[in-house]
Design a protein around this motif. Structure first.
Motif, PDB file in Angstrom:
ATOM      1  N   LEU A 120      25.411  40.394  38.445  1.00 45.13           N
ATOM      2  CA  LEU A 120      25.991  39.443  37.746  1.00 45.13           C
ATOM      3  C   LEU A 120      27.260  39.883  37.715  1.00 45.13           C
ATOM      4  N   ALA A 121      27.735  41.112  37.395  1.00 46.75           N
ATOM      5  CA  ALA A 121      29.016  41.705  37.225  1.00 46.75           C
ATOM      6  C   ALA A 121      29.953  41.343  38.543  1.00 46.75           C
ATOM      7  N   SER A 122      29.130  41.461  39.728  1.00 49.16           N
ATOM      8  CA  SER A 122      30.041  41.234  41.087  1.00 49.16           C
ATOM      9  C   SER A 122      30.203  39.759  41.059  1.00 49.16           C
ATOM     10  N   LEU A 123      29.467  38.784  40.544  1.00 48.26           N
ATOM     11  CA  LEU A 123      29.606  37.415  40.514  1.00 48.26           C
ATOM     12  C   LEU A 123      30.757  36.939  39.448  1.00 48.26           C
ATOM     13  N   GLY A 124      31.121  38.118  38.539  1.00 44.52           N
ATOM     14  CA  GLY A 124      32.046  37.637  37.464  1.00 44.52           C
ATOM     15  C   GLY A 124      31.270  36.942  36.243  1.00 44.52           C
ATOM     16  N   LEU A 125      30.254  37.286  36.119  1.00 45.34           N
ATOM     17  CA  LEU A 125      29.171  36.487  35.197  1.00 45.34           C
ATOM     18  C   LEU A 125      28.834  37.392  33.850  1.00 45.34           C
ATOM     19  N   TYR A 126      29.305  38.936  34.056  1.00 45.34           N
ATOM     20  CA  TYR A 126      28.804  39.913  33.198  1.00 45.34           C
ATOM     21  C   TYR A 126      29.935  40.911  33.212  1.00 45.34           C
ATOM     22  N   SER A 127      30.341  41.300  31.900  1.00 47.61           N
ATOM     23  CA  SER A 127      31.373  42.138  31.779  1.00 47.61           C
ATOM     24  C   SER A 127      30.999  43.672  31.812  1.00 47.61           C
TER      25      SER A 127
END
Length: 196
Positions: A120-127
């Protein structure tokens, strides 16, 4: 995203003139909200229509058996009141041990949680900053810091609620087309894509 404690001082039409003139802090927040509203409206409409159309085309296919059964199954998300559906999704994506987090916990525990947060972080969806260390925490699906993940889930939930309506609408249109037209298209050598 840091939101000031007092976003707008209401001074009649002066507040509106500040926003539309592009002055002050209010303009930035108004612009963000307006942009998200446009993105949501366009995305929600297109996804519901496209998925509903695909579903209707699949159900109307001559290779599908028990069409009434499948139509009934796929109409259920629309038949259930929206409030009940929204409450169900709120419980599924609850940050304090909702069903989604419990499933992740039961299948892989912390290791799977770390991998999902990493994806999710690599997709920019999770900080990553908000998560600190990725281990030992549940996923904050609708957290303010992870607002992009929350926005994606809102679009998916809207799709769940909205596509059955378009499926029914398009199915009704497809069933009103006489079979003679399909037979004529077969004789003329039309492909199945051209007949849809």
């Amino acid at each position: 995203i840091s939101v000031p404690e007092k976003l707008i001082t209401w001074e009649g039409l002066v507040s509106f003139s500040e926003v539309f003139a592009g002055n002050g802090v209010n303009y930035k927040y108004f612009g963000n909200v307006f942009a998200w509203t446009l993105i949501f409206a366009i995305t929600a409409s297109l996804t519901c229509y496209i998925v509903g159309m695909i579903q209707a085309l699949i159900i109307q296919s001559k290779y599908v058996v028990a069409k009434k059964f499948w139509r009934t199954i796929f109409i259920l998300p629309w038949a259930i009141p929206s409030l009940v559906t929204l409450l169900m999704f709120r419980n599924i994506f609850s940050a304090q041990g909702g069903l989604a987090n419990q499933i992740i916990d039961s299948f892989g525990g912390v290791d799977l949680l770390v991998k999902i947060k990493g994806v999710l972080a690599s997709l920019g969806l999770y900080s990553q900053e908000a998560a600190g260390s990725f281990s030992g925490q549940y996923i904050q699906w609708f957290g303010l810091v992870n607002y992009k993940l929350g926005r994606l889930l809102i679009i998916v939930i809207n799709l769940w609620i909205g596509y059955p309506y378009f499926m029914l609408l398009i199915t009704g249109t497809l069933t009103s087309i006489p079979s003679d037209m399909y037979e004529a298209a077969d004789i003329d050598g039309a492909t199945s894509l051209q007949k849809t």
